[in-house]
Design an enzyme around this catalytic site. Structure first.
Site, PDB file in Angstrom:
ATOM      1  N   SER A 169       5.968  10.368  24.308  1.00 61.75           N
ATOM      2  CA  SER A 169       6.454  10.872  25.591  1.00 61.75           C
ATOM      3  C   SER A 169       5.615  12.042  26.091  1.00 61.75           C
ATOM      4  O   SER A 169       5.115  12.031  27.222  1.00 61.75           O
ATOM      5  CB  SER A 169       7.923  11.287  25.451  1.00 61.75           C
ATOM      6  OG  SER A 169       8.722  10.181  25.111  1.00 61.75           O
ATOM      7  N   ALA A 170       5.466  13.077  25.265  1.00 63.29           N
ATOM      8  CA  ALA A 170       4.688  14.242  25.685  1.00 63.29           C
ATOM      9  C   ALA A 170       3.225  13.885  25.898  1.00 63.29           C
ATOM     10  O   ALA A 170       2.592  14.349  26.858  1.00 63.29           O
ATOM     11  CB  ALA A 170       4.824  15.363  24.656  1.00 63.29           C
ATOM     12  N   GLU A 221      -3.404   7.380  19.855  1.00 60.14           N
ATOM     13  CA  GLU A 221      -2.109   6.889  19.394  1.00 60.14           C
ATOM     14  C   GLU A 221      -2.297   6.042  18.132  1.00 60.14           C
ATOM     15  O   GLU A 221      -3.191   5.193  18.070  1.00 60.14           O
ATOM     16  CB  GLU A 221      -1.442   6.051  20.484  1.00 60.14           C
ATOM     17  CG  GLU A 221      -0.252   5.214  20.045  1.00 60.14           C
ATOM     18  CD  GLU A 221       0.856   6.018  19.392  1.00 60.14           C
ATOM     19  OE1 GLU A 221       1.483   5.508  18.446  1.00 60.14           O
ATOM     20  OE2 GLU A 221       1.104   7.176  19.815  1.00 60.14           O
ATOM     21  N   HIS A 268      17.424  12.979  17.435  1.00 63.66           N
ATOM     22  CA  HIS A 268      16.969  14.007  18.369  1.00 63.66           C
ATOM     23  C   HIS A 268      16.341  15.170  17.613  1.00 63.66           C
ATOM     24  O   HIS A 268      16.803  16.309  17.718  1.00 63.66           O
ATOM     25  CB  HIS A 268      18.147  14.554  19.194  1.00 63.66           C
ATOM     26  CG  HIS A 268      18.845  13.556  20.050  1.00 63.66           C
ATOM     27  ND1 HIS A 268      20.119  13.766  20.568  1.00 63.66           N
ATOM     28  CD2 HIS A 268      18.454  12.342  20.502  1.00 63.66           C
ATOM     29  CE1 HIS A 268      20.470  12.727  21.296  1.00 63.66           C
ATOM     30  NE2 HIS A 268      19.483  11.841  21.272  1.00 63.66           N
TER      31      HIS A 268
END
Length: 535
Positions: free
Chosen positions: A20-21, A41, A476
């Site tokens: 995401s970041a 990645e 999370h």
């Protein structure tokens, strides 16, 4: 822009982690063509078909092709059980395989960061970053929300009598109805919001990366596992990555930016010689920059589920194979139908005590049994609805520790959830209170058959035993490279020039809800800080 065959390459900014970041950073730092950017990645570059359709999350989250195989150490707060800790391993990261809940968090969360002396991270600063992320549907349009950002945000379209009955019953018991909890999150109940747009998952790759892949100054390297960082004379020089049995060195002319997440970023720092001395020594890693805080302060949101029997839900009926195939086709071709709907329906935010600075519990309404499987001739015997009770302001902390100089060996991860007695007491009290609330007017028809924990659990001791035996995390994690302890308020790593961390690991304190929206906002803030420093 694809990488060439040269095993050595260079760019102004080298971003480690395409989650995401990383997707936000790649987009924002390559804007205008002034700087060259390489995004690295470890996972595959292809986007799975299931990642396009919201219902596909049920097939992606634990698919070993797209995830890291992390498991926790024995958890003292959960009877020594080892937890599965799924993290996305593909472009888009966990944001490409999560349940798409979009929750900013409370303003008080970010003002608490500011109160630690972290300038530029107040609620007002973060509100600007959230608006840069969001493209809300017209029904949510408000001056507090963003309308021109890359990330589509919509309210659940699901119609089920349980949603209205649950919200109305809680409202009658004194919980305020929240028309838009992301405009100003406080205690109350409202329909859930998700990063979904026009029937598609609006994930970080689709929102931030895919639209800019044709930029000549952006190179994306998938299937590249970064092995270590090279640091000399106090500066991060390059990263070393493994690819198809070979090794590639990527040099950063300006900065290396870690965006590998709350587990990956501290692990890579430690493997590269930046971390607690005792941890590095035990793992056989030569120390370069001793830093005790790297990998500490891991916070997570523990969860417990309360379940009740219900008549067959829409999902129970949808999962017949022929119906499922038809609805997936409808979702892919027409962007409509139940396969485009999210999995949760409404959220309750509440404080366990009046003096809490922000809601410390989030309760997610679930309309169906998450363990349902596709069927053809014989439907599942029963369906259930439930509430996922999450402690979102925990006191308990854990750690991430490298066990070897080899990045391919997973680190020791201890979430520490519910290891503090105060957290366990709050969780037990919240579950007891919710059970009482569910027996109130308006919900009696929905709650007459309690399946979990069941009528055998009554005393506080029995509740604690139930929580220890069934509790889990809601995935999370954050805090392991915290601002003020590992990185400065501009996200630069203490004692190392040309090295920053931009992901959930820099969050010093928990966020009062699902953290994905906050990760995107942190990356928006981080991108602005990096561009300002580069001039």
């Amino acid at each position: 822009m694809p990488a060439g065959s040269d095993p050595a390459m260079q760019a102004d900014f080298v971003i480690v982690g395409g989650g995401s970041a990383g997707c936000v950073l790649a987009n924002r730092l390559s804007e205008g063509g002034r700087y060259s950017v390489v995004l690295i990645e470890a996972g595959p570059g292809r986007r799975p078909l299931m990642a396009r359709v919201p219902l596909g999350v049920g097939r992606l989250w634990n698919d070993p092709r797209y995830g890291w195989d992390f498991r926790s150490a024995p958890e003292p707060g959960l009877d020594g059980r080892r937890l599965t800790l799924p993290r996305g391993r593909l472009l888009g990261g966990s944001g490409a395989v999560n349940a798409m809940n979009f929750v900013r968090g409370a303003a008080a969360d970010f003002d608490a960061w500011h109160a630690l002396g972290l300038q530029g991270w107040s609620a007002q600063d973060m509100a600007e970053a959230f608006r840069a992320v969001e493209r809300v549907e017209p029904a949510l349009a408000d001056e507090a929300r963003g309308s021109a950002g890359p990330m589509g945000v919509t309210e659940t379209p699901v119609q089920d009598a349980l949603i209205d009955d649950w919200i109305a019953a809680l409202e009658a018991q004194g919980h305020p109805r929240l028309c838009d909890y992301n405009a100003a999150l406080g205690p109350g109940v409202g329909r859930a919001q998700f990063n979904i747009a026009r029937g598609r998952r609006s994930d970080p790759r689709a929102a931030y990366l895919d639209p800019v892949l044709d930029r000549r100054n952006l190179t994306v390297l998938s299937d590249h596992l970064v092995d270590s960082l090279s640091i000399s004379e106090g500066r991060a020089r390059h990263v070393v990555a493994r690819h198809k049995g070979g090794v590639r060195r990527i040099t950063a002319r300006c900065e290396v930016i870690l965006a590998a997440g709350a587990f990956g970023s501290p692990h890579l720092l430690q493997v590269s010689g930046i971390g607690p001395g005792a941890v590095l020594q035990a793992a056989g890693i030569p120390p370069i920059v001793p830093m005790e805080a790297v990998g500490r302060n891991l916070w997570e949101h523990p969860r417990v589920a309360l379940d009740y029997r219900r008549p067959a839900s829409y999902m129970h009926r949808l999962l017949r194979w022929d119906r499922l195939a038809l609805r997936f086709a409808q979702a892919l071709l027409l962007r409509s139908g139940p396969a485009t709907w999210p999995l949760a329906a409404a959220h309750l935010f509440l404080r366990s005590a009046p003096d809490r600075r922000a809601p410390d519990f989030q309760v997610l309404l679930r309309l169906f049994d998450p363990s349902l499987q596709p069927w053809l001739m014989h439907a599942p015997a029963e369906d259930r609805w439930g509430m996922v009770v999450c402690l979102v302001q925990p006191e308990s902390r854990g750690h991430v520790r490298a066990l070897s100089p080899d990045i391919r060996r997973a680190p020791e991860i201890l979430t520490g959830v519910l290891s503090q007695g105060s957290d366990m007491a709050r969780m037990v009290a919240a579950c007891q209170g919710l059970r009482r609330a569910m027996r109130g007017p308006g919900l009696a028809g929905w709650t007459k058959d309690e399946l979990t924990p069941g009528p055998g659990v009554q005393t506080p001791e029995q509740w604690e035993q139930f929580v220890r035996a069934s509790g889990d995390t809601i995935f999370h994690p954050g805090g392991t490279c915290a601002m003020g302890a590992v990185v400065d308020q501009d996200l630069s790593v203490h004692g190392v020039r040309g090295l920053r961390v931009v992901d959930a690991s820099v969050m010093p304190l928990p966020v009062s809800g699902n953290i994905h929206a906050a990760v995107l906002a942190v990356a928006e803030r981080g991108s602005a800080l990096i561009r300002a420093a580069a001039g």
